[in-house]
Scaffold this motif. Sequence first.
Motif, PDB file in Angstrom:
ATOM      1  N   ARG A 146     -22.127   0.906   0.547  1.00  0.00           N
ATOM      2  CA  ARG A 146     -23.495   0.465   0.843  1.00  0.00           C
ATOM      3  C   ARG A 146     -24.147  -0.009  -0.462  1.00  0.00           C
ATOM      4  O   ARG A 146     -23.588   0.137  -1.543  1.00  0.00           O
ATOM      5  CB  ARG A 146     -24.299   1.627   1.427  1.00  0.00           C
ATOM      6  N   ILE A 147     -25.367  -0.537  -0.358  1.00  0.00           N
ATOM      7  CA  ILE A 147     -26.076  -0.906  -1.587  1.00  0.00           C
ATOM      8  C   ILE A 147     -26.709   0.320  -2.233  1.00  0.00           C
ATOM      9  O   ILE A 147     -27.176   0.258  -3.370  1.00  0.00           O
ATOM     10  CB  ILE A 147     -27.140  -2.000  -1.354  1.00  0.00           C
ATOM     11  N   GLY A 148     -26.710   1.447  -1.506  1.00  0.00           N
ATOM     12  CA  GLY A 148     -27.272   2.671  -2.052  1.00  0.00           C
ATOM     13  C   GLY A 148     -27.508   3.670  -0.938  1.00  0.00           C
ATOM     14  O   GLY A 148     -27.250   3.379   0.236  1.00  0.00           O
ATOM     15  N   ILE A 149     -27.982   4.842  -1.304  1.00  0.00           N
ATOM     16  CA  ILE A 149     -28.315   5.867  -0.320  1.00  0.00           C
ATOM     17  C   ILE A 149     -29.688   6.453  -0.636  1.00  0.00           C
ATOM     18  O   ILE A 149     -30.111   6.523  -1.788  1.00  0.00           O
ATOM     19  CB  ILE A 149     -27.266   6.992  -0.273  1.00  0.00           C
ATOM     20  N   ASP A 150     -30.378   6.863   0.408  1.00  0.00           N
ATOM     21  CA  ASP A 150     -31.627   7.612   0.306  1.00  0.00           C
ATOM     22  C   ASP A 150     -32.588   6.975  -0.705  1.00  0.00           C
ATOM     23  O   ASP A 150     -32.918   5.808  -0.578  1.00  0.00           O
ATOM     24  CB  ASP A 150     -31.330   9.075  -0.004  1.00  0.00           C
ATOM     25  N   ASP A 151     -33.002   7.735  -1.714  1.00  0.00           N
ATOM     26  CA  ASP A 151     -34.015   7.256  -2.652  1.00  0.00           C
ATOM     27  C   ASP A 151     -33.439   6.579  -3.892  1.00  0.00           C
ATOM     28  O   ASP A 151     -34.158   6.365  -4.873  1.00  0.00           O
ATOM     29  CB  ASP A 151     -34.915   8.417  -3.082  1.00  0.00           C
ATOM     30  N   GLN A 152     -32.166   6.238  -3.872  1.00  0.00           N
ATOM     31  CA  GLN A 152     -31.583   5.559  -5.029  1.00  0.00           C
ATOM     32  C   GLN A 152     -32.267   4.214  -5.283  1.00  0.00           C
ATOM     33  O   GLN A 152     -32.677   3.512  -4.354  1.00  0.00           O
ATOM     34  CB  GLN A 152     -30.086   5.301  -4.814  1.00  0.00           C
ATOM     35  N   ASP A 153     -32.390   3.857  -6.544  1.00  0.00           N
ATOM     36  CA  ASP A 153     -32.822   2.525  -6.954  1.00  0.00           C
ATOM     37  C   ASP A 153     -31.604   1.612  -6.816  1.00  0.00           C
ATOM     38  O   ASP A 153     -30.626   1.757  -7.557  1.00  0.00           O
ATOM     39  CB  ASP A 153     -33.308   2.564  -8.408  1.00  0.00           C
ATOM     40  N   THR A 154     -31.640   0.695  -5.862  1.00  0.00           N
ATOM     41  CA  THR A 154     -30.439  -0.086  -5.579  1.00  0.00           C
ATOM     42  C   THR A 154     -30.066  -1.050  -6.700  1.00  0.00           C
ATOM     43  O   THR A 154     -28.934  -1.543  -6.729  1.00  0.00           O
ATOM     44  CB  THR A 154     -30.600  -0.886  -4.273  1.00  0.00           C
ATOM     45  N   GLU A 155     -30.979  -1.333  -7.604  1.00  0.00           N
ATOM     46  CA  GLU A 155     -30.597  -2.155  -8.760  1.00  0.00           C
ATOM     47  C   GLU A 155     -29.717  -1.350  -9.707  1.00  0.00           C
ATOM     48  O   GLU A 155     -28.593  -1.732 -10.025  1.00  0.00           O
ATOM     49  CB  GLU A 155     -31.844  -2.667  -9.486  1.00  0.00           C
ATOM     50  N   GLU A 156     -30.209  -0.230 -10.151  1.00  0.00           N
ATOM     51  CA  GLU A 156     -29.476   0.562 -11.138  1.00  0.00           C
ATOM     52  C   GLU A 156     -28.263   1.259 -10.537  1.00  0.00           C
ATOM     53  O   GLU A 156     -27.156   1.210 -11.088  1.00  0.00           O
ATOM     54  CB  GLU A 156     -30.441   1.589 -11.759  1.00  0.00           C
ATOM     55  N   SER A 157     -28.453   1.899  -9.392  1.00  0.00           N
ATOM     56  CA  SER A 157     -27.370   2.731  -8.859  1.00  0.00           C
ATOM     57  C   SER A 157     -26.194   1.896  -8.358  1.00  0.00           C
ATOM     58  O   SER A 157     -25.033   2.278  -8.534  1.00  0.00           O
ATOM     59  CB  SER A 157     -27.888   3.636  -7.743  1.00  0.00           C
ATOM     60  N   LEU A 158     -26.473   0.746  -7.732  1.00  0.00           N
ATOM     61  CA  LEU A 158     -25.373  -0.082  -7.249  1.00  0.00           C
ATOM     62  C   LEU A 158     -24.583  -0.664  -8.416  1.00  0.00           C
ATOM     63  O   LEU A 158     -23.353  -0.701  -8.380  1.00  0.00           O
ATOM     64  CB  LEU A 158     -25.888  -1.196  -6.340  1.00  0.00           C
ATOM     65  N   ASP A 159     -25.272  -1.107  -9.459  1.00  0.00           N
ATOM     66  CA  ASP A 159     -24.556  -1.598 -10.637  1.00  0.00           C
ATOM     67  C   ASP A 159     -23.695  -0.505 -11.259  1.00  0.00           C
ATOM     68  O   ASP A 159     -22.543  -0.741 -11.642  1.00  0.00           O
ATOM     69  CB  ASP A 159     -25.543  -2.126 -11.677  1.00  0.00           C
ATOM     70  N   ARG A 160     -24.249   0.693 -11.337  1.00  0.00           N
ATOM     71  CA  ARG A 160     -23.488   1.799 -11.922  1.00  0.00           C
ATOM     72  C   ARG A 160     -22.249   2.112 -11.085  1.00  0.00           C
ATOM     73  O   ARG A 160     -21.152   2.320 -11.615  1.00  0.00           O
ATOM     74  CB  ARG A 160     -24.392   3.030 -12.041  1.00  0.00           C
ATOM     75  N   PHE A 161     -22.430   2.142  -9.764  1.00  0.00           N
ATOM     76  CA  PHE A 161     -21.304   2.401  -8.879  1.00  0.00           C
ATOM     77  C   PHE A 161     -20.250   1.298  -8.999  1.00  0.00           C
ATOM     78  O   PHE A 161     -19.053   1.568  -9.160  1.00  0.00           O
ATOM     79  CB  PHE A 161     -21.791   2.508  -7.429  1.00  0.00           C
ATOM     80  N   ALA A 162     -20.695   0.043  -8.922  1.00  0.00           N
ATOM     81  CA  ALA A 162     -19.750  -1.078  -8.968  1.00  0.00           C
ATOM     82  C   ALA A 162     -19.015  -1.126 -10.302  1.00  0.00           C
ATOM     83  O   ALA A 162     -17.803  -1.406 -10.349  1.00  0.00           O
ATOM     84  CB  ALA A 162     -20.488  -2.390  -8.714  1.00  0.00           C
ATOM     85  N   ASP A 163     -19.715  -0.867 -11.408  1.00  0.00           N
ATOM     86  CA  ASP A 163     -19.059  -0.880 -12.713  1.00  0.00           C
ATOM     87  C   ASP A 163     -17.983   0.193 -12.805  1.00  0.00           C
ATOM     88  O   ASP A 163     -16.926  -0.004 -13.420  1.00  0.00           O
ATOM     89  CB  ASP A 163     -20.088  -0.689 -13.824  1.00  0.00           C
TER      90      ASP A 163
END
Length: 341
Positions: A146-163
């Motif tokens: 997903r692009i994120g879960i719950d209250d995650q900031d989808t900019e920072e958290s998705l980049d961190r996950f993808a990296d």
Amino acid sequence: MPQPENSASPPLAEARKFSVAPMMDWTDRHCRYLHRLLTDRALLFTEMVTSPAVVHGPRDRLLGFDPAEQPVALQLGGSDPGELAEATRIADAYGYDEINLNVGCPSDRVQSGRFGACLMAEPELVAECVRAMRGATDRPVTVKCRIGIDDQDTEESLDRFADAMVGAGVDALYVHARKAWLQGLSPKENRDIPRLDYPRVQRLARRLAPLQVAINGGIKTLDAAEALLAEGALAGVMLGRVAYHEPMMLAEVDARLFGVPQRTRTLRDVITAMAGYAERELGRGARLNNITRHMLGLANGRPGARQFRQILSVDAARRGAGPEVMLRALDMVEPELAAAE
């Protein structure tokens, strides 16, 4: 009798341009055989199979498939790197084109097993899983998230996950363009309520290029799929429920999205081929209604479609039902052809 033409299968990187999403209780091998009759080029996915089930369960029943389904990806669910590696080793022998890790399913049952979307909060663990899976096969290993879960900031958290996935050597990402709300929304609500954010997935795809990033979520037509691909950032689109409920749309995929000559796939061609497939599968112990349940949407929009669905759902469930039930259902929507025969 028309058959799936897997000999025309494209390279996997090209097949990812259009895929049918993995869907629990839906994309089993009977469903995939039907879909392959309609498209030679699309990448098909299994239902999610958990790594414990693969390691300890009935492997042939869980992993067996018809080579005509290829290209086909196996989706695994799990969070134990060692167990996922063992499941990958087992699956490798079956000849899947790709092994995919589920980091997107939001169901309570999945969360309780510590896999699916809840793993978006643990990118380091997912990376360890991907590395373990890659060490167990030479086949591509991919992740659906997903692009994120719950209250995650989808900019920072998705980049961190993808990296983290890139660092682990992932071969491609399939990104559902919605957050998953693990608290307060049901799995069904998670398919519709969190807002879609296609631009976020497109930004990720541009940043990670040349890694292939495909988009999933809310894509309901081939026009919409073409429009997303035309913007240039994405390597592929993935359709789920609409492709299942309106399967004849898949007959247009090869020409419209892959630019190859389209085979003529009439409803009669498809039903006749599925009747032949059913005869073979019934001889192996399958039940007819387990095959016909995937075919209910084939005649949508035609006169007689209601009777078509009724025969395939009710009559096919009766003891001793055989392939002739499919042909009788076809007569409901093509009576003039039936009368001429």
